[in-house]
Write a protein that holds these residues in place. Sequence first.
Motif, mmCIF file in Angstrom:
data_model
loop_
_atom_site.group_PDB
_atom_site.id
_atom_site.type_symbol
_atom_site.label_atom_id
_atom_site.label_comp_id
_atom_site.label_asym_id
_atom_site.label_seq_id
_atom_site.Cartn_x
_atom_site.Cartn_y
_atom_site.Cartn_z
ATOM 1 N N ASP A 159 8.337 10.572 0.486
ATOM 2 C CA ASP A 159 7.226 11.131 -0.381
ATOM 3 C C ASP A 159 6.158 9.797 -0.294
ATOM 4 O OD1 ASP A 159 5.184 12.087 -1.931
ATOM 5 O OD2 ASP A 159 6.153 11.429 -3.939
ATOM 6 N N PRO A 160 5.582 9.526 1.025
ATOM 7 C CA PRO A 160 4.773 8.313 1.345
ATOM 8 C C PRO A 160 3.526 8.407 0.634
ATOM 9 C CG PRO A 160 4.674 9.918 3.018
ATOM 10 C CD PRO A 160 5.673 10.654 2.099
ATOM 11 N N GLY A 161 3.168 9.405 -0.206
ATOM 12 C CA GLY A 161 1.852 9.486 -0.861
ATOM 13 C C GLY A 161 0.569 9.193 0.149
ATOM 14 N N SER A 162 -0.489 9.045 -0.781
ATOM 15 C CA SER A 162 -1.863 8.486 -0.066
ATOM 16 C C SER A 162 -2.736 7.524 -0.640
ATOM 17 C CB SER A 162 -2.598 9.785 0.203
ATOM 18 O OG SER A 162 -3.023 10.375 -1.010
ATOM 19 N N ILE A 163 -3.853 7.181 -0.232
ATOM 20 C CA ILE A 163 -4.460 6.131 -0.777
ATOM 21 C C ILE A 163 -4.712 6.623 -2.288
ATOM 22 C CG2 ILE A 163 -6.722 4.971 -0.770
ATOM 23 C CD1 ILE A 163 -6.746 5.525 2.204
ATOM 24 N N GLY A 164 -4.915 7.838 -2.691
ATOM 25 C CA GLY A 164 -5.401 7.899 -4.008
ATOM 26 C C GLY A 164 -6.830 7.714 -4.284
ATOM 27 N N PHE A 165 -7.851 8.298 -3.594
ATOM 28 C CA PHE A 165 -9.109 7.785 -3.763
ATOM 29 C C PHE A 165 -9.623 8.086 -5.064
ATOM 30 C CE2 PHE A 165 -13.719 8.916 -3.465
ATOM 31 C CZ PHE A 165 -14.075 7.912 -3.192
ATOM 32 N N ASN A 166 -9.116 9.032 -5.760
ATOM 33 C CA ASN A 166 -9.471 9.640 -7.204
ATOM 34 C C ASN A 166 -9.132 8.517 -8.370
ATOM 35 O OD1 ASN A 166 -6.838 10.531 -6.534
ATOM 36 N ND2 ASN A 166 -6.838 11.348 -8.691
#
Length: 767
Positions: A556-563
């Motif tokens: 589950d690498p995820g992402s930057i999470g811009f929000n």
Amino acid sequence: MATLEDIGIAAGINILTAFIFFIVFAVLRLQPFNDRVYFSKWYLKGLRSSPASGGFLNLDLRSYLKFLHWMPEALKMPERELIDHAGLDSVVYLRIYLLGLKIFTPIAILAWAVLVPVHWTNHTLELAKQLKNVTASDIDKLSVSNIPEFSKRFATHIVMAYAFTIWTCYMLMKEYEIVANMRLQFVASEARRPDQFTVLVRNVPPDPDETVSELVEHFFLVNHPDHYLTHQVVCNANKLADLVDQKKKLQNWLDYYQLKYSRNNSQIRPMVKLGCLGLCGQKVDAIEHYMAEVDKTSKEIAEERENVVKDQKSIMPASFVSFKTRWAAAVCAQTTQTRNPTEWLTEWAPEPRDVFWPNLAVPYVSLTIRRLAMSVAFFFLTFFFIIPIAFVQSLATIEGIEKVAPFLRVIIERKFIKAVITGLLSGLVLKLFLIFLPSILMTMSKFEGFTAISLLERRSASRYYIFNLVNIFLANVIAGAAFEQLSSFLNQSPNQIPQTIGVAIPMKATFFITYIMVDGWAGIAGEILMLKPLIIYHLKNAFLVKTEKDREEAMDPGSIGFNTGEPQIQLYFLLGLVYAPVTPMLLPFILVFFGLAYIVYRHQIINVYNQEYESAAAFWPDVHGRIITALIISQLLLMGLLVTKRAAMAAPFIIALPVITIGFHRFCKGRYEPAFVRYPLQEAMMKDTLERAKEPNLNLKGYLQEAYIHPVFKGGDGDDDDSVLGKLEGEVIIVPTKRQSRRNTPAPSRISGESSPSLAVINGKEV
């Protein structure tokens, strides 16, 4: 009030915490069994298949001596290579941190060289302390609060305000130009993608004679006869998607119990209770129970899949329409299709990874009501959140703890404990209190009906920014300062209260310094540990993984999470710009945040994060606009502060700054923003021409045919997928018309009764 010693102790604790996080990270990332967690991006891209060092543990002691070696390694990859590796969105997101360093490094040097001596060489607060009228600490001597009323030294602040504004605007303009050019270059050199040829058509008007699919095809054959290629109707498959998710969860439980049974030497079959949360109810064989549930759900999925394809009520008045060229798609996406501007609404289709499929089933007519309802809900959420935040933070102070628990006074009055509470607790409490806010805001954005994940994140980020502005900044500055000076308020006449607020507002810098250290130092260092993905991966690996594909899905690498990430950055821009002329001491803490965050997130983007979509930096106008907003707020607050300091003669010089800033924003909006909201037809034609020259026999229809079919119709559930997918495609490709015209011929008008010219006549050919 926090003293210099308190801030020093808090800084030491946060630096030590960050250092411990880095050491733990260095140890964990070197272990082969954690390789898929800390280098997941390389595995997902197929560039890594096994750990660099074999075995279960890394026994090479020399590798542990270079525990900070990942920092320079994160900076080595060139930007061009990083774009190819991680995408333009990730690279431009990193440039926000670089922009913070570019803006605040010269501002910090100038502020410390000019403003700090101007503030320090006054004795206003010492006199105020002697009169027992104002609460202050040594930190406040470095702020504008230490300058007396009517002082000519405020001219320095005006000059500095102009210098800070000019420098910030210059850097914003240069960065806007750079990012706009990067976007255009990226789009021009980008590989072929379905969204380059496709538009999303919504609010297709109902027709009693034809299905949505037939109506869409006829409309575009008439109005785009030379360019229309194919289309894919949008269906409401939300119930089907829920069933697929339910089956996946059941399958996970089945895998867990099968693995548990296979590893159990006693051969005792696992049992499960059917009651609430598995704590009560009848005991049954777990494997047989979940096998039966999986079979039952599979049948429901097959039945629902057939219903979605056959039932016209499940077909929404929307469609993905693909064209033969990018030029034709750009024309369609950026023009009005009919006289009625509320029908046949076209917009660029998100790339397939970016589509938020559940919201495609939301009726277009309900979007306005949904967004109005969420705006009202957000208003109440924002302003009612002030009450619990203020209450909890009031308890997170020395005075608050002594009032609630007087018996702790002996402990908290100790020097070190007092420094920890003053320098850490309030920032930590605020950080914990906001932990669920991003999920709430994302849920609200989903309810509003946005059809792309990127739009959901941008909407959520916008609201998070407003929430931070109101609850973290304004509430703490205005309300907090007023409460701290409450005794002064009670002993003054009403016309003197604004003066006390003017002195007190800069004193809240100590709170924001502690918040920056907790959130921007220790918090950023904690991000690199990835504790949640690490724990989840090892749990799945132990109980669910049976194949290499299962192991890949467990990552589950995820992402930057811009929000969540971008509003956090914007809060630091706001604090830096507001406090630069008021309390320059805050600026070095912000610079540490921008520098540390840039290194940490660059490492994560290279090795871990797997971005869900690529919007080609479409979010940059939002970033630019929020920094401009922060700059204007800083100018207005400085103007108000000068008025309360009886420097009214200086205030008119500040009035020009917001006007200049707004004019600058309008210039940038007109000059650079079109590159982010429109696709130049010249670029589209050039790309089409080049592609035709390179691939004259390209089967574009075959490439686009399945690009926008709902994921639940794409593999993973047995043989039925192919047959149902074939039916869905067949409905799209071969559309039997009910009108008195050939399928590929424009239909006769129901209003005039006259037939439109055939497609062959339109093209100037004989029938």
